[in-house]
Scaffold this active site. Structure first.
Site, mmCIF file in Angstrom:
data_model
loop_
_atom_site.group_PDB
_atom_site.id
_atom_site.type_symbol
_atom_site.label_atom_id
_atom_site.label_comp_id
_atom_site.label_asym_id
_atom_site.label_seq_id
_atom_site.Cartn_x
_atom_site.Cartn_y
_atom_site.Cartn_z
ATOM 1 N N ARG A 52 0.845 -1.204 0.000
ATOM 2 C CA ARG A 52 0.000 0.000 0.000
ATOM 3 C C ARG A 52 0.881 1.256 0.000
ATOM 4 N NH1 ARG A 52 -2.288 0.642 6.229
ATOM 5 N NH2 ARG A 52 -0.540 1.950 6.878
ATOM 6 N N GLY A 53 0.239 2.390 -0.095
ATOM 7 C CA GLY A 53 0.932 3.679 0.050
ATOM 8 C C GLY A 53 2.048 3.868 -0.966
ATOM 9 N N ASN A 80 11.464 -0.143 1.393
ATOM 10 C CA ASN A 80 10.428 0.874 1.615
ATOM 11 C C ASN A 80 9.688 0.699 2.937
ATOM 12 O OD1 ASN A 80 8.109 2.796 0.698
ATOM 13 N ND2 ASN A 80 7.090 0.851 1.122
ATOM 14 N N ALA A 81 9.605 -0.525 3.458
ATOM 15 C CA ALA A 81 8.805 -0.769 4.669
ATOM 16 C C ALA A 81 9.267 0.157 5.799
ATOM 17 C CB ALA A 81 8.940 -2.229 5.107
ATOM 18 N N ASP A 107 5.582 7.430 17.354
ATOM 19 C CA ASP A 107 6.007 8.766 17.781
ATOM 20 C C ASP A 107 5.798 9.035 19.265
ATOM 21 O OD1 ASP A 107 6.465 9.096 15.096
ATOM 22 O OD2 ASP A 107 4.867 10.552 14.758
ATOM 23 N N GLY A 124 9.407 14.704 18.440
ATOM 24 C CA GLY A 124 8.466 13.598 18.588
ATOM 25 C C GLY A 124 8.883 12.354 17.815
ATOM 26 N N TYR A 183 12.349 7.553 14.899
ATOM 27 C CA TYR A 183 12.150 7.546 13.438
ATOM 28 C C TYR A 183 13.267 8.333 12.735
ATOM 29 C CZ TYR A 183 9.548 8.156 9.013
ATOM 30 O OH TYR A 183 9.154 8.158 7.688
ATOM 31 N N PRO A 188 11.453 11.278 1.079
ATOM 32 C CA PRO A 188 10.194 11.992 0.827
ATOM 33 C C PRO A 188 9.885 13.012 1.921
ATOM 34 C CG PRO A 188 9.859 9.580 0.845
ATOM 35 C CD PRO A 188 11.206 9.865 1.442
HETATM 36 P P1 NAI Z 1 2.325 2.758 4.942
HETATM 37 O O1 NAI Z 1 2.160 2.525 6.388
HETATM 38 O O2 NAI Z 1 1.145 3.247 4.139
HETATM 39 O O3 NAI Z 1 2.875 1.432 4.229
HETATM 40 C C1 NAI Z 1 3.948 0.717 4.773
HETATM 41 C C2 NAI Z 1 3.774 -0.746 4.411
HETATM 42 O O4 NAI Z 1 4.846 -1.454 5.048
HETATM 43 C C3 NAI Z 1 2.462 -1.343 4.923
HETATM 44 O O5 NAI Z 1 1.796 -2.048 3.897
HETATM 45 C C4 NAI Z 1 2.915 -2.263 6.053
HETATM 46 O O6 NAI Z 1 2.087 -3.403 6.220
HETATM 47 C C5 NAI Z 1 4.316 -2.634 5.608
HETATM 48 N N1 NAI Z 1 5.157 -3.085 6.721
HETATM 49 C C6 NAI Z 1 5.222 -2.557 7.974
HETATM 50 N N2 NAI Z 1 6.051 -3.279 8.743
HETATM 51 C C7 NAI Z 1 6.541 -4.273 7.966
HETATM 52 C C8 NAI Z 1 7.422 -5.357 8.209
HETATM 53 N N3 NAI Z 1 7.980 -5.554 9.418
HETATM 54 N N4 NAI Z 1 7.692 -6.212 7.192
HETATM 55 C C9 NAI Z 1 7.133 -6.039 5.969
HETATM 56 N N5 NAI Z 1 6.267 -5.023 5.697
HETATM 57 C C10 NAI Z 1 5.982 -4.157 6.676
HETATM 58 O O7 NAI Z 1 3.575 3.760 4.791
HETATM 59 P P2 NAI Z 1 3.919 4.860 3.667
HETATM 60 O O8 NAI Z 1 3.399 6.165 4.124
HETATM 61 O O9 NAI Z 1 3.571 4.365 2.325
HETATM 62 O O10 NAI Z 1 5.526 4.913 3.838
HETATM 63 C C11 NAI Z 1 6.410 4.102 3.082
HETATM 64 C C12 NAI Z 1 7.828 4.515 3.420
HETATM 65 O O11 NAI Z 1 8.006 5.907 3.162
HETATM 66 C C13 NAI Z 1 8.190 4.321 4.903
HETATM 67 O O12 NAI Z 1 9.519 3.893 5.009
HETATM 68 C C14 NAI Z 1 8.013 5.703 5.484
HETATM 69 O O13 NAI Z 1 8.799 5.892 6.625
HETATM 70 C C15 NAI Z 1 8.498 6.560 4.318
HETATM 71 N N6 NAI Z 1 7.998 7.932 4.346
HETATM 72 C C16 NAI Z 1 6.654 8.228 4.285
HETATM 73 C C17 NAI Z 1 6.226 9.540 4.281
HETATM 74 C C18 NAI Z 1 4.760 9.902 4.189
HETATM 75 O O14 NAI Z 1 4.443 11.111 4.222
HETATM 76 N N7 NAI Z 1 3.861 8.949 4.050
HETATM 77 C C19 NAI Z 1 7.179 10.668 4.348
HETATM 78 C C20 NAI Z 1 8.558 10.238 4.397
HETATM 79 C C21 NAI Z 1 8.936 8.928 4.384
#
Ligand code: NAI
Length: 239
Positions: free
Chosen positions: A12-13, A81-82, A87, A142, A146, A176
């Site tokens: 996702r995401g 990416n995970a 926080d 906070g 992270y 990002p």
């Molecule tokens: P999200 O929470 O929507 O998606 C993350 C995915 O990783 C989820 O599908 C989750 O099930 C999976 N996941 C979590 N723990 C896991 C594990 N132990 N093993 C395998 N999969 C696992 O997150 P989002 O927002 O898409 O973020 C993706 C990346 O981008 C992350 O590393 C996040 O820190 C980074 N990021 C996101 C920002 C944002 O504004 N959304 C800003 C800056 C960085």
């Protein structure tokens, strides 16, 4: 033969957008996720296989990579990416909050890279892209846990870039800023409006904006871009 790309947390995401963009660019993509329901729904939406394992666990990564390599082919592109957030201000942070973020955001990068690196070195080709964050680059109240992990992956990537440089392997980060994902959309509208006002481009990054940078770094002809961090943050922080 299409190069095999693995995207962790891809169901996702941002991870979903990266998976789809790599598929559209001609890669044979395998997503990974810990969430089985999300993985199934993702595959139904995109037609991209999603293997479930926990990237914070070394042995699970070893088995997961072995399964991908047996069933699909050698991993030539890895996108770490995970990521998660837990926080809280440091003076109130529980050790469990610290540990969880270390394990999912940082240990995972070792766990995955360690299990693909020998193959990449033997084949003299590899592309590794790790998703950092603007909050790792500039620090964020906070988020000591992270921010620490997101800064650490930048140092890790530079060191591994130096190790892989003579073997055709590049290692880079994408950092990002505020990105239009479910997490950000859950913020109260007036608060979100205030956040967007602070971004010079006056909008959130889209998940496709992040994916675009990853596809760029994964390309065969990005062979001399290594040890870099590409900021995709709407100008909110300029290095
Ligand atoms: P999200 O929470 O929507 O998606 C993350 C995915 O990783 C989820 O599908 C989750 O099930 C999976 N996941 C979590 N723990 C896991 C594990 N132990 N093993 C395998 N999969 C696992 O997150 P989002 O927002 O898409 O973020 C993706 C990346 O981008 C992350 O590393 C996040 O820190 C980074 N990021 C996101 C920002 C944002 O504004 N959304 C800003 C800056 C960085």
């Amino acid at each position: 033969m299409a190069r095999v790309a693995v995207v962790t947390g891809g169901a996702r995401g941002i991870g979903e957008a990266i998976s789809v963009a790599l598929k559209d660019a001609g890669y044979s993509v395998v997503a990974n996720d810990i969430n089985e329901d999300a993985a199934k729904a993702f595959t139904e939406r995109t037609g991209i296989p999603c293997y479930t394992w926990d990237v914070s666990d070394f042995e699970s990564c070893k088995a997961g990579v072995a399964k991908v390599e047996a069933e699909i082919g050698p991993v030539e592109v890895l996108v770490n990416n995970a990521g998660i957030t837990r926080d809280g201000f440091l003076h109130k942070m529980a050790p469990e909050q610290w540990d969880a973020v270390m394990k999912v955001n940082l240990y995972s990068v070792f766990n995955m890279c360690r299990n693909v690196m020998e193959g990449m070195r033997a084949r003299q080709f590899g592309r590794i892209v790790t998703i950092s964050s603007v909050n790792g680059v500039k620090g964020q109240a906070g988020q000591t846990n992270y921010s620490a992990t997101k800064a650490a992956v930048i140092g890790f990537s530079k060191a591994l870039a130096a190790e892989g440089a003579a073997k055709g392997i590049t290692v880079n980060c994408v950092a990002p800023g505020y990105t239009d994902t479910e997490m950000v959309r859950a913020i109260a509208p007036d608060v979100l409006k205030g956040i967007v006002e602070t971004v010079p481009v006056k909008k959130l990054c889209s998940v496709q904006d992040i994916a675009r940078a990853v596809v760029f770094l994964a390309a065969d002809d990005a062979s001399t871009i290594t040890g870099a961090t590409v900021n995709v943050n709407g100008g909110i922080y300029m290095q």
